[in-house]
Write a protein that holds these residues in place. Structure first.
Motif, short mmCIF file in Angstrom:
data_model
loop_
_atom_site.label_atom_id
_atom_site.label_comp_id
_atom_site.label_asym_id
_atom_site.label_seq_id
_atom_site.Cartn_x
_atom_site.Cartn_y
_atom_site.Cartn_z
N THR A 195 0.84 -1.20 0.09
CA THR A 195 0.14 -0.05 0.11
C THR A 195 0.96 1.14 -0.06
O THR A 195 0.41 2.40 -0.24
CB THR A 195 -0.95 0.03 1.35
OG1 THR A 195 -0.08 0.07 2.53
CG2 THR A 195 -1.95 -1.21 1.46
N ALA A 196 2.06 1.19 0.34
CA ALA A 196 3.00 2.30 0.62
C ALA A 196 3.25 3.09 -0.85
O ALA A 196 3.76 4.08 -0.73
CB ALA A 196 4.11 1.97 1.18
N THR A 197 3.39 2.38 -2.02
CA THR A 197 3.53 2.97 -3.10
C THR A 197 2.59 3.04 -4.32
O THR A 197 1.76 1.92 -4.15
CB THR A 197 4.89 2.61 -3.62
OG1 THR A 197 4.74 1.09 -3.98
CG2 THR A 197 6.21 2.64 -2.92
N LEU A 198 2.44 3.66 -5.19
CA LEU A 198 1.58 3.76 -6.14
C LEU A 198 1.39 2.63 -7.03
O LEU A 198 0.52 1.94 -7.53
CB LEU A 198 1.65 5.12 -6.81
CG LEU A 198 0.57 5.59 -7.89
CD1 LEU A 198 -0.67 5.77 -6.68
CD2 LEU A 198 0.70 6.91 -8.79
N THR A 199 2.86 2.05 -7.34
CA THR A 199 2.84 0.69 -7.98
C THR A 199 3.01 -0.63 -7.27
O THR A 199 3.23 -1.56 -7.65
CB THR A 199 4.16 0.82 -8.94
OG1 THR A 199 5.21 1.14 -8.16
CG2 THR A 199 3.77 2.10 -9.97
N GLU B 295 -9.43 17.00 -14.67
CA GLU B 295 -8.84 18.42 -14.24
C GLU B 295 -8.20 18.28 -12.82
O GLU B 295 -8.15 19.29 -12.56
CB GLU B 295 -10.06 19.44 -14.55
CG GLU B 295 -10.55 19.46 -15.86
CD GLU B 295 -9.37 19.68 -16.86
OE1 GLU B 295 -8.41 20.67 -16.67
OE2 GLU B 295 -9.69 19.24 -18.07
N ASN B 296 -7.98 17.10 -12.23
CA ASN B 296 -7.25 17.22 -10.69
C ASN B 296 -6.08 17.58 -10.61
O ASN B 296 -5.60 17.79 -9.60
CB ASN B 296 -7.45 15.81 -10.32
CG ASN B 296 -6.70 14.73 -11.03
OD1 ASN B 296 -5.41 14.61 -10.99
ND2 ASN B 296 -7.23 13.72 -11.84
N GLY B 297 -5.43 18.01 -11.61
CA GLY B 297 -3.88 18.50 -11.68
C GLY B 297 -3.07 17.67 -11.16
O GLY B 297 -2.09 17.72 -10.53
N ASP B 298 -3.16 16.28 -11.66
CA ASP B 298 -2.21 15.25 -10.98
C ASP B 298 -2.13 15.40 -9.55
O ASP B 298 -0.64 15.48 -8.90
CB ASP B 298 -0.94 15.54 -11.77
CG ASP B 298 -0.10 14.29 -11.75
OD1 ASP B 298 -0.52 13.10 -11.76
OD2 ASP B 298 1.52 14.34 -11.56
N ILE B 299 -3.09 15.53 -8.74
CA ILE B 299 -3.07 15.45 -7.48
C ILE B 299 -2.51 14.20 -6.76
O ILE B 299 -2.06 14.05 -5.83
CB ILE B 299 -4.02 15.88 -6.75
CG1 ILE B 299 -4.16 16.17 -5.28
CG2 ILE B 299 -5.26 14.85 -7.02
CD1 ILE B 299 -5.43 16.78 -4.73
N LEU B 300 -2.70 13.08 -7.49
CA LEU B 300 -2.10 11.72 -7.21
C LEU B 300 -1.05 11.54 -7.91
O LEU B 300 -1.04 11.07 -9.18
CB LEU B 300 -3.27 10.69 -7.12
CG LEU B 300 -4.08 10.27 -5.98
CD1 LEU B 300 -4.98 9.35 -6.18
CD2 LEU B 300 -3.13 10.11 -4.57
N ASN B 301 0.23 11.41 -7.59
CA ASN B 301 1.38 11.16 -8.45
C ASN B 301 2.22 10.16 -7.20
O ASN B 301 1.79 9.86 -6.20
CB ASN B 301 2.23 12.15 -8.88
CG ASN B 301 2.68 13.26 -7.87
OD1 ASN B 301 3.08 12.89 -6.70
ND2 ASN B 301 2.39 14.28 -8.15
N PHE B 302 3.45 9.73 -7.92
CA PHE B 302 4.16 8.67 -6.94
C PHE B 302 4.55 9.54 -5.64
O PHE B 302 4.41 8.91 -4.50
CB PHE B 302 5.44 8.15 -7.72
CG PHE B 302 6.01 7.13 -6.98
CD1 PHE B 302 5.85 5.78 -7.04
CD2 PHE B 302 7.10 7.46 -6.01
CE1 PHE B 302 6.32 4.91 -6.83
CE2 PHE B 302 7.70 6.51 -5.45
CZ PHE B 302 7.59 5.00 -5.71
N ALA B 303 4.91 10.64 -5.77
CA ALA B 303 5.51 11.23 -4.50
C ALA B 303 4.43 11.60 -3.52
O ALA B 303 4.63 11.32 -2.29
CB ALA B 303 6.36 12.68 -5.07
#
Length: 587
Positions: A235-239, A257-265
């Motif tokens: 669960t700790a990383t996006l992949t 249009e969420n502005g990439d609010i969810l990315n790896f970082a």
């Protein structure tokens, strides 16, 4: 036992579910010939097939590509485009790197090194197993991590058991009474004399039984901690696990249009502290359940290392010595792995502009996490696995035969990966599962089903959002015990997105807890592959896993609730209903 009249039906249960389900559900689109009803028919049919697994999960995920065009919900070219989106490419790139790590045994070297560092006291050994498994499952699949770690755990347990037997065998002749003499003298001697003559033999029988039970409990705790840590670490990383990628894809699909609010970082900044907190609480719970809280005995405070602990340490050292020194290929894989993590974290950290913002993403988001993953995956097919011999003609230059053999060798050696290895180890079924989920979300939006569901949930506006999140997280945690975690997230997340819009709550406030809960399959051996692998070693009963798993689910939901209501609020601006949530992809 089933009645005789029902036995033939049970034998053909799969055929009945496969053929009768679509026929029985067909009444829905026939009686209510609207796009919403037609899309609902497809979703319910897929839910039944996913829960019963009458056909493979990946094949069920292809149903939208067939039924949406036939029912007039979406054009075929629009449906098929959903099966290979940016999120799928992120998953493929991350898995190629994971395949390289697994192929060159780098994960085993990391695991053994960590275990040698943490020590061999039972609680520390359990913590070492859990920490190592959780770290590795952040980057490679939970199943591969568990399959690698459990044999190490089993070797340690076997060595501990054999050492105990050797000690018992060497100590038996000293002061042991003949069992026939014991039986004859039992009625003529007092309890005190029996204790003296027996030299402690009779009173040690219940103690020996207690030691065996204690060893069984420790064995159960040691193997359980591996499968639990694999699910938690993913669960700790996006992949790290499928549901996280489903959330990423659904957010981009439903809220472009969420502005990439969810990315790896950003995901790592939220989920990693939650993973650490849950891992520690799980460690305390498993230690309490299977080892007790006798700290002097279990931690060995002020005590010398026992023979069993020395044997355990020798096993770990022997396994580590078998790997030898780090090879050129392992070093290259490690460098590329670290490069991938560095590029992911620095692409768009959030608190400062990242390298992608400066170089590529000034006007549009050209470079994403998928771009980085595919770049490193490409390098794995280029970087050599052995040192190149750039001076092949300098040595023995006067020997024509050796020069001719050297000329036949390729200038660059074989790369770290070839396609046969990737094709054999890549879980392509997950790629199709993700695509099926994105197709369902697109069809729900295009048909108006999402809006209809949102309108039905408007009365929930009176319920506090935190209560809704907790209840739905528990529902998902129970549901994922019966079906695939990816399928669970795929079915529920579009519904939760509509719910959040109808009650005007930030969609992430509900979707993130439920996404994490989809990975909390702790109670049943069939709930997830890591559970099944651990169960197959014979240390556990279903009741052992169920009793521990119930508490694990509660721990998980409590940790998520704490995380989303503390550091999650400022990270994702959860106190406000964002403007990007007002418009979906279809509007």
């Amino acid at each position: 036992m089933a009645p005789p009249c029902l036995r033939p039906l049970l034998r053909c249960k799969s055929c009945a579910v496969l053929f009768l389900t679509p026929l029985l559900l067909l009444a829905l689109p026939l009686l209510v010939p609207t796009p919403e009803a037609k899309c609902g028919y497809v979703i319910v049919l897929m839910a039944v097939y996913w829960c019963t697994e009458v056909i493979p999960l990946a094949i069920t995920a292809l149903l939208p590509a067939v039924l949406f065009p036939l029912l007039g919900i979406l054009e075929s070219k629009k449906v098929c485009m959903q099966y290979l989106k940016d999120t799928n490419m992120l998953f493929v790139g991350g898995l190629v790197v994971a395949v390289a790590v697994e192929h060159w045994n780098l994960h085993k070297r990391i695991a053994l090194r960590v275990l040698l560092i943490v020590g061999v006291k039972p609680p520390l050994l359990m913590l070492g197993f859990m920490g190592t498994t959780a770290f590795l499952s952040m980057w490679i699949s939970n199943t591969a991590t568990t399959a690698m770690m459990v044999p190490i755990v089993q070797a340690v347990l076997d060595q501990m058991s054999s050492t105990e037997q050797d000690l018992t065998f060497t100590e038996q002749p000293i002061g042991q009474v003949n069992s026939v003499m014991e039986l004859e003298e039992k009625n003529t001697m007092s309890l005190t004399s029996v204790q003296v003559i027996g030299n402690g033999h009779l009173p040690e029988e219940p103690k020996a039984t207690g030691d065996r039970e204690a060893k069984k409990r420790i064995s159960k705790g040691m193997v359980l901690c591996v499968c639990y840590a694999a699910s938690i670490g993913g669960t700790a990383t996006l992949t790290g696990t499928g549901p996280n990628l489903v959330l990423k894809g659904q957010m981009n699909q439903l809220f472009p249009e969420n502005g990439d609010i969810l990315n790896f970082a950003s995901w790592f900044g939220f989920a990693f502290p939650n993973m650490i907190m849950m891992l520690m609480l799980s460690w305390f719970w498993l230690q309490f359940s299977f080892m007790g809280f006798n700290f002097r005995k279990t931690w060995g405070c002020g005590m010398e290392r026992t023979d069993r602990e020395r044997a355990t340490l020798n096993v770990l050292k022997a396994e580590h010595r078998k790997l030898g020194s780090i090879s050129f290929a392992e070093f290259n894989v490690l460098m590329l792995f670290l490069l991938l993590i560095l590029l992911w974290f620095s692409r768009d950290p959030g608190f400062i502009p990242g390298w992608a913002t400066f170089l590529f993403n000034k006007d549009e988001e050209y470079v994403t996490d998928a771009t980085v993953a595919l770049l490193v995956a490409l390098l794995l097919f280029v970087v050599p696995a052995t040192k190149p011999n750039f001076f092949c003609y300098s040595r023995n230059s006067f020997d024509p035969e050796q020069n001719e053999e050297a000329a036949k060798e390729p200038f660059l050696p074989a790369p770290l990966l070839d396609w046969k290895v990737v094709q054999r180890k890549m879980p392509w079924n997950i790629v199709l599962l993700l695509g099926g989920g994105f197709a369902l979300a697109n069809g729900s939006d295009a048909s108006g089903l999402s809006k209809w569901l949102g309108d039905q949930m408007t009365p929930l506006h009176a319920v506090p959002p935190w209560a809704i999140a907790v209840i739905l997280s528990l529902v998902v945690a129970v549901f994922t015990e019966c079906t695939s975690n990816v399928a669970t997230a795929t079915l529920f997340l579009p519904v939760f997105a509509s719910l959040s819009q109808s009650i005007e709550v930030n969609p992430l406030y509900i979707m993130i807890p439920c996404t994490l809960s989809a990975s909390f399959a702790f109670m049943l051996p069939v709930a997830t592959p890591p559970n099944a692998i651990v169960f197959s070693y014979g240390h556990l009963r279903v009741s052992d896993m169920a009793k521990s798993g119930i508490v694990m689910n509660i721990i998980g939901v409590l940790c998520i609730t704490l995380a989303i209501n503390t550091w999650g609020r400022p990270m994702f601006n959860l106190d406000m209903f964002p403007s990007w949530a007002n418009a979906t992809a279809g509007k």
